[in-house]
Structures are given as C-alpha cells and as structure tokens.
Design an enzyme around this catalytic site. Structure first.
Site, PDB file in Angstrom:
ATOM      1  N   ASP A 136       1.414  -1.402  -0.034  1.00 57.65           N
ATOM      2  CA  ASP A 136       0.043   0.524  -0.304  1.00 57.65           C
ATOM      3  C   ASP A 136       1.153   1.160   0.188  1.00 57.65           C
ATOM      4  OD1 ASP A 136      -2.739   1.574   0.536  1.00 57.65           O
ATOM      5  OD2 ASP A 136      -2.163   1.806   2.442  1.00 57.65           O
ATOM      6  N   GLU A 195       1.069  -0.132  -4.859  1.00 56.27           N
ATOM      7  CA  GLU A 195       0.549   0.271  -5.391  1.00 56.27           C
ATOM      8  C   GLU A 195       1.010   1.639  -6.216  1.00 56.27           C
ATOM      9  OE1 GLU A 195      -3.739   3.095  -3.606  1.00 56.27           O
ATOM     10  OE2 GLU A 195      -1.565   2.639  -2.450  1.00 56.27           O
TER      11      GLU A 195
END
EC number: 3.2.1.54
Length: 588
Positions: free
Chosen positions: A328, A357
């Site tokens: 993330d 990400e």
C-alpha cells in the site's frame, strides 16, 4: 526525418535484458516519419585492421502512440556485451544514430560513438514469478465478502446486506466466509485471491493497522488463515496479502507510546514528528498518510522500524505460506527499504509476488531490485474511458495502451496487475451507467490483454455502487439477485484465457482502431498461435473488415465453436451494438 523525435537511452524500457541471453533494444521515432530501421551492433572488442566489426539486423515496429513509433530488436550477444547504434531510412534519406549524435555513415574507428550495454548480468535481470502471467486474480474486501462465523462479528454488526454501508459500518465478513465460498471462486476460474488488510485494526477496511502480527479477531485467527491458504493451494489458488508499511494506525503500540511519553518515548524516531507535543489540528504536526491523523507515517529508514517491518513480511510467508504481498502507498516509502524487502522475502520464497500500489510512472521501482509489478491504473483509466464513459476514441485508446506498453520492459508488462475496479473506485456497472453490454466489453478486454487480470469481488455478477463506501457493499449471494449471464460471460473468458496461451502470454498488436464507428481490432500472438479480438464499441450495428489477409486460414469463433475456411482476401464481420467476437486463426 525529425531528429528531435528520435530517442534511445541504454537503460530501463529502451535497453534491457529480457532473459539471461537476450537483449531487447527499442528506438523511438516520430510517428509515420521513418520507413525502416536497422540495429547496427557488435562486440566492443571485435576489431580487424583497425576497424570495429559490426553487423546489422532489421528492427520491427511494435506499435505507435499519439506522437511516436516504437521499434524493437531482439539480439543475443555471444559474449553478453554490446555496442550498438541505429540506421534509419526514410525515402532517400539515411541517418546513423549513435550516443554521440547523428552521422551519414557508420563510424568504425572508435566504439565510443555507440550506445553501450556493458554486460548482461543474470543477477540484474528483472524476474517476476512466472506463475503470475497465468493467474486470474480476485480481490476480496474481507469485511464484505461473506460472514462464515457470526460468533466473532463485531458488536453492532448489521444483518448481511440489510443496508448500504457507511464509512464505519460492519457486517461481519471474515476469513471463514472466504473458505466457505472457495468453490464459487474455483468455478469462476480464479487462480489467485488478493485480500485487503486482515491484521488487527479498529476500522472495517483495516488500513489503520494496530498489530501487524495478529489477525483481526473479527476476521478469525491464525489457524483460520492457515486453513484458508491450505484450501486455496489445494484448489490451485494463490493468496496475496496487503501490507500497509507506509503508515500504521493510531492504536499501533509504538505510536501509543509516543502519545503517552512524548519526546521521552523510545519510539519517537519511528515516526516523522516535527515537534512535541503531538497535535492534530489544524493539521497533524507529524507526517501521516494524506493528512489523516489516525494514520501516522512510519520512518522506514530507521533501523528498528525496518527490522520490524521486514520481520512482518517474512513471518507471514514463513508461517502461512502466502504467495504475494500487495504494498500500500508504495511510492511514499524509500527505495532502499524496498530493496531490502525484496531481498528478505525472495530469500525465503523466490517466487513470491511483490506488487506495489503506484498510480504514476513506476519505472524507478521496476528495475529488478524492488517490485515485480505495480497496479496498472493507466490501463484501467483508459479502458473505463473508452468502454464505459465513451469519452475516448478507438484510436486514442489504442495510442494510450501502446504508450503504456512501451513505457516498461516487456517482462514488466507480462506481470502487470490489470485491475478495472477496486475498493477505492466505483463499481463497473455503475460507471457503465447500468449497461451490462459495456461491462462485458470491459471484461473481454481485461481478460484478453497482456498482464495479470484482477476482478473486484461482485463485479462479475453486476453489483453496483459509487465511490467508497458504496463500492464496498456486501457480496450478493442470492442467486436471484445475481446477473448470471454476466457471470457466465466472465467464466467463459477466463476459460478461454487458460486454453489459449496467446491470450495469456502473447504479444499484442492493434490492427484497426476506427473512430467513425469506434470499432477496435487487436491480435494476441504467441509463436504459431494467434487470436483476433474484434469489438464494436458503438450503439449501432457495424460491418467490420478484418484487417488481415485470411486466405488459406481457418477461423474458429471461440465463443460459439464455429469453424470455417477463409477463402476471400478480405472478410467482414457483422456485429450488433456493443458486440464482439474472438477468432483463433489457424493454417489449413
């Protein structure tokens, strides 16, 4: 020829080792400006009578975007080193392009003129796990997929699907619920599941981690996770977890210690704190994700933080045999941390998948020393604009995708994580204005394109919802409320992807992109296997010519099984509004 448009650099997406023997060399030229390109190349130490010895080979045009043509040569230098340049021709004009500029003839008195690939080191290869190229992913938001153990549901959890979600509502989804529905995923053809965070956290989304070494008790326990991974592996399904290492949650133990002890806390350097005492208004005086005070940013350069997080990463692989980490907010963490992260997890499980990400150009993370792939948001944006919103023409769509493909080495594209929707975006059917025909086209494109496709839970049965939290509704398990036709469409496409290697691993070429009727034709080719995809993205029926000479070929309609011999030089395909067809092209 427009010299200012001619470009190459001897690194990244322009010059890279595709495998332990093969170099890929790309050249960029102005669109429709150059007729023919040759690679001029040789070993830097091959000389004869004071002249450098080189040879030439033709380069092939691999695609174009709105501004440029792209050319490729694949060469296997016998001694794994190369000096090279390019010979360009247009009409009667000839240019030799080298690292030092342009010449009318190829210099042979000094190799210093030329671009250099010093040595092909196997250790420098970008190597993503091979299994990823064949995987069809399914993203699960655990709190909303299925409630398999009501006894551990949060206090105040709402009855399943009884109301639309809010940012703070709970419905009791858990790991047992996923286990209970693995047969559903296997029937669809899923071979990989990506779970958003499952570690202890107060929110329903779990991106505010309180303890990285514990499963959230409302999701289950470690034995349940072990069972989930074991059952998945028995069904040929890989499991990828979500790692939130950019920031922690407000309840994370070390941050609570800082809140309690201030500048005297032994953990104060675990975070980016500008002054004490900590304040959250008007904005936090410590770095956070965005400006969210409940998500303090971790100092990943600090040795203790680094050790802690690397221990987290290896623990869940070692103890639970997970197959991948989705990272993330990966672009806001230092590169050195990610290099050490890769070394740590690959030492434990060499074929683990590392997915970052990143929403923008991710080349700095994709050089073989950090990530295996990133989430392909540029592809998703283009697909949604062309198929769903219809504010992009067919030629613009083809140009955009060619630009994306040529922004990275080939093996990076082969492992790219191709999503269309997620827990952060509106549902596909909602973006498509309720038109299931458009959703079918989106899935057709996703499941026939280069990369590793990912389906967001429920999109395959036509769930609806706008932005977060509406896109996080409870999974619909009532068969009467599922769009079975859409489900069968997705299931058939996944089966075809598994059957035809060209759909999974083939090179893509756009053969036609007509803006008048917005039809699109592209081919996927792997060796002798070719599949053509023909799409009518129009609300009117269309007669679409196949842009190849099909004489002497069998055409097999992969959707119906119909097989016929192509005897005419040109063929036309009749498609209804938003219609499509896939043909396997076979020799007689």
């Amino acid at each position: 020829m427009r010299k200012e448009a001619i470009h190459h650099r001897s690194t990244d997406n322009f010059a890279y080792a595709y495998d332990s023997e093969t170099l890929h060399l790309r050249l960029q030229t102005k669109k429709n400006d150059v007729d023919h390109v040759e690679l001029l190349f040789g070993d830097p130490y091959e000389w004869h009578d004071g002249a450098w010895q080189f040879q030439t080979m033709p380069m092939r045009k691999t695609g174009s975007d709105g501004l440029f043509d792209y050319w490729l040569a694949e060469v296997k230098p016998p001694y794994r080193r190369l000096r090279y340049g390019f010979v360009l021709r247009a009409g009667g004009e000839k240019l030799v392009y080298t690292e030092k500029g342009f010449y009318h003839e190829a210099p042979s008195d000094d190799t210093a003129y030329y671009f250099c690939f010093p040595f092909l080191h196997r250790v420098d290869l970008f190597q993503a796990p091979d299994w990823v190229k064949d995987t069809v992913w399914y993203q699960i938001f655990p709190e909303r997929f299925a409630n398999g153990n009501p006894a551990i549901s949060p206090k105040g959890a709402r009855p399943w699907g009884s109301e639309d979600p809010t940012p703070t509502s709970f419905f009791g989804g858990d790991l047992q619920g996923i286990i209970d529905h693995l047969d559903y995923l296997a029937d669809l053809g899923i071979t990989g599941i990506y779970l958003t965070p499952i570690f202890r956290a107060p929110s329903n989304h779990k991106y505010d981690t309180a303890d990285y070494f514990e499963i959230d008790p409302h999701f289950g326990d470690k034995e349940t996770l072990k069972t989930l991974v074991k059952r998945c592996h028995e069904k040929g399904i890989r499991v990828m977890l979500d790692a939130v290492f950019n920031h922690c949650g407000y309840e994370f133990g070390p941050f609570q210690d800082v809140l309690k002890n201030g500048a005297a806390s032994r953990y104060k350097d675990w975070f980016h704190i500008r002054e004490f005492p900590l304040q959250t208004e008007p904005r936090p005086n410590y770095d956070t994700f965005a400006f969210v005070p409940q998500m303090p940013k971790l100092n990943t350069a600090h040795p203790e933080v680094k050790r802690y997080l690397l221990d987290v990463a290896t623990y869940w692989i070692r103890e639970f045999d997970i197959d991948g980490w989705r990272l993330d907010v990966a672009n806001e963490i230092d590169h050195q941390f990610w290099r050490e992260f890769r070394q740590a997890v690959k030492a434990l499980k060499p074929d683990v998948y590392i997915l970052g990400e990143i929403w923008h150009d991710a080349m700095p993370w994709l050089r073989g020393d950090q990530f295996d792939a990133v989430m392909n948001y540029p592809l998703a944006d283009a697909a949604l604009r062309f198929f769903a919103k219809e504010d992009m023409s067919a030629s613009e769509f083809a140009d955009r995708l060619m630009h994306v493909l040529h922004s990275y080495p080939k093996q990076v594209n082969e492992a790219a994580f191709n999503l269309l929707g997620s827990h952060d975006t509106p549902r596909l059917l909602t973006v498509c204005g309720g038109d299931v025909r458009k959703v079918k086209l989106l899935f057709l494109f996703q499941l026939t394109f280069t990369g590793s496709p990912c389906i967001y839970y429920g999109d395959e049965i036509g769930m609806t919802g706008g932005n977060d939290p509406e896109c996080r509704k409870c999974m619909v398990w009532d068969p009467e409320k599922q769009n079975k036709e859409l489900y069968e469409h997705v299931k058939q496409l996944i089966a075809l992807r598994k059957q035809y290697r060209a759909l999974r691993r083939g090179d893509v070429a756009f053969l036609a992109a007509d803006d008048e009727v917005n039809h699109l034709v592209y081919a996927k080719t792997d060796g002798n296997e070719t599949v053509m995809i023909i799409i009518n993205r129009s609300n009117e029926a269309a007669e679409i010519p196949m842009p190849i000479d099909a004489r002497g070929k069998w055409l097999v309609n992969l959707l119906t099984g119909e097989r016929f011999a192509a005897e005419a030089e040109t063929l036309c395909v009749s498609l209804p509004p938003y219609g499509f067809v896939l043909y396997a092209v076979e020799s007689w």
